[in-house]
Design a protein around this motif. Structure first.
Motif, PDB file in Angstrom:
ATOM      1  N   PRO A 177       0.841  -1.209   0.000  1.00 43.88           N
ATOM      2  CA  PRO A 177       0.000   0.000   0.000  1.00 43.88           C
ATOM      3  C   PRO A 177       0.870   1.250   0.000  1.00 43.88           C
ATOM      4  O   PRO A 177       1.879   1.319   0.711  1.00 43.88           O
ATOM      5  CB  PRO A 177      -0.796  -0.133   1.305  1.00 43.88           C
ATOM      6  N   THR A 179      -0.658   4.464   0.146  1.00 49.39           N
ATOM      7  CA  THR A 179      -1.362   5.467   0.944  1.00 49.39           C
ATOM      8  C   THR A 179      -2.331   4.740   1.871  1.00 49.39           C
ATOM      9  O   THR A 179      -2.623   3.545   1.696  1.00 49.39           O
ATOM     10  CB  THR A 179      -2.163   6.443   0.063  1.00 49.39           C
ATOM     11  N   GLU A 181      -5.413   5.133   1.895  1.00 46.34           N
ATOM     12  CA  GLU A 181      -6.594   4.785   1.104  1.00 46.34           C
ATOM     13  C   GLU A 181      -6.458   3.391   0.488  1.00 46.34           C
ATOM     14  O   GLU A 181      -7.456   2.738   0.179  1.00 46.34           O
ATOM     15  CB  GLU A 181      -6.825   5.823   0.004  1.00 46.34           C
ATOM     16  N   ASP A 182      -5.221   2.915   0.318  1.00 49.31           N
ATOM     17  CA  ASP A 182      -5.003   1.589  -0.264  1.00 49.31           C
ATOM     18  C   ASP A 182      -5.365   0.449   0.686  1.00 49.31           C
ATOM     19  O   ASP A 182      -5.362  -0.717   0.295  1.00 49.31           O
ATOM     20  CB  ASP A 182      -3.530   1.438  -0.689  1.00 49.31           C
ATOM     21  N   THR A 185      -7.931  -2.834   0.346  1.00 50.99           N
ATOM     22  CA  THR A 185      -7.676  -4.179  -0.189  1.00 50.99           C
ATOM     23  C   THR A 185      -6.750  -4.984   0.727  1.00 50.99           C
ATOM     24  O   THR A 185      -6.211  -6.011   0.322  1.00 50.99           O
ATOM     25  CB  THR A 185      -7.048  -4.089  -1.592  1.00 50.99           C
TER      26      THR A 185
END
Length: 304
Positions: A177, A179, A181-182, A185
């Motif tokens: 990841p 950020t 926001e990642d 997943t």
């Protein structure tokens, strides 16, 4: 039985004379005689046969002298151990700390301490509850905050941060990841909100939870979080002191971490002269210095 009378009886039986015993004890012959008579009256028996050449133990006196000889030997041995304790380290030391720090940082380093002091017996009490040191629930505590109890000697050992880590295998399967926001997943592994933990770690988890998280596992201590992470289950919130003993862990999102958490060692003022406490305190301090040195060297290595 009066210990002082037994001490005087032992000296008389050993010397075979009231006068000689008095000289040894720095008491007059009459004072020694009075104590022996009082002991005989208390036991309702005769301890010495008295004759012109001195004193001879009766059968009952022989039994008591045998007991006082054993007592004297044990007291002499105890005194010798006390004197020797200025140079030797032995006996039990009760150490309390958190489950995570105790199992992941302290316990792996104890073989070096035992190698140096094999007669030391450590009772390692791992729990999040703060034990009462002045009430002697433990001898030494290592805690992730400065102790507030009075009459404690305290030493700041180091500071730690909670950071994000994962295994190379997990990242190869799920991607790194870039950020927060990642995280939609990824699986986040952390202590649960109701477990006892440092506030800095809890704050970091709350900040992470403000973002979309794909999946989550919570555990009530960092040992469990680590086990899940090293078995490729997700990205874990873990203390940074783990990286030296688990060098394969990969830091995720290097700009994300908790506020600094101070680590303190503390023990009661009354144990200031304890040799066991001294060697344990110095051992932990030396290990922390070595840890900091390795940490600095690691941070100074160029990134390839």
């Amino acid at each position: 039985m009066d210990w002082d009378k037994l001490r005087i009886f032992h000296a008389v039986a050993d010397a075979g004379s009231l006068t000689h015993a008095g000289d040894t004890l720095h008491l007059s012959q009459s004072a020694v005689s009075r104590q022996i008579r009082a002991l005989e009256e208390g036991l309702n028996t005769t301890l010495f046969h008295r004759h012109a050449r001195g004193l001879i133990l009766t059968e009952q006196g022989e039994l008591l002298f045998d007991a006082t000889k054993h007592m004297s030997k044990r007291l002499d041995a105890a005194a010798a151990r006390i004197r020797d304790s200025e140079e030797e380290v032995f006996g039990e030391l009760r150490v309390t700390t958190t489950i995570g720090f105790g199992s992941l940082w302290l316990a792996p380093r104890l073989p070096a301490l035992y190698e140096k002091y094999p007669d030391l017996k450590i009772d390692l009490m791992l729990e999040e509850r703060l034990l009462d040191l002045p009430m002697r629930e433990a001898d030494v505590a290592i805690r992730m905050k400065e102790p507030s109890q009075a009459d404690l000697i305290r030493r700041r050992l180091m500071t730690i941060n909670m950071r994000l880590y994962a295994t190379p295998r997990y990242l190869a399967l799920h991607g790194m990841p870039l950020t927060l926001e990642d995280f939609g997943t990824h699986r986040l592994i952390s202590q649960n909100a109701t477990s006892a933990q440092v506030s800095a770690g809890a704050i970091l988890v709350r900040e992470l939870m403000a973002h979309t998280i794909g999946s989550r596992l919570t555990v009530n201590n960092y040992f469990g979080v680590l086990q899940a992470v090293i078995h490729d289950l997700g990205i874990g919130v873990l203390p940074d002191y783990l990286t030296q003993d688990f060098p394969d862990l990969v830091r995720v999102l290097p700009n994300v971490q908790s506020a600094e958490v101070p680590v303190f060692l503390a023990y009661p003022e009354e144990l200031r002269q304890s040799k066991r406490v001294e060697v344990f305190r110095d051992f932990v301090s030396e290990e922390v210095i070595a840890y900091r040195r390795r940490q600095r060297d690691s941070d100074a290595e160029p990134v390839i």
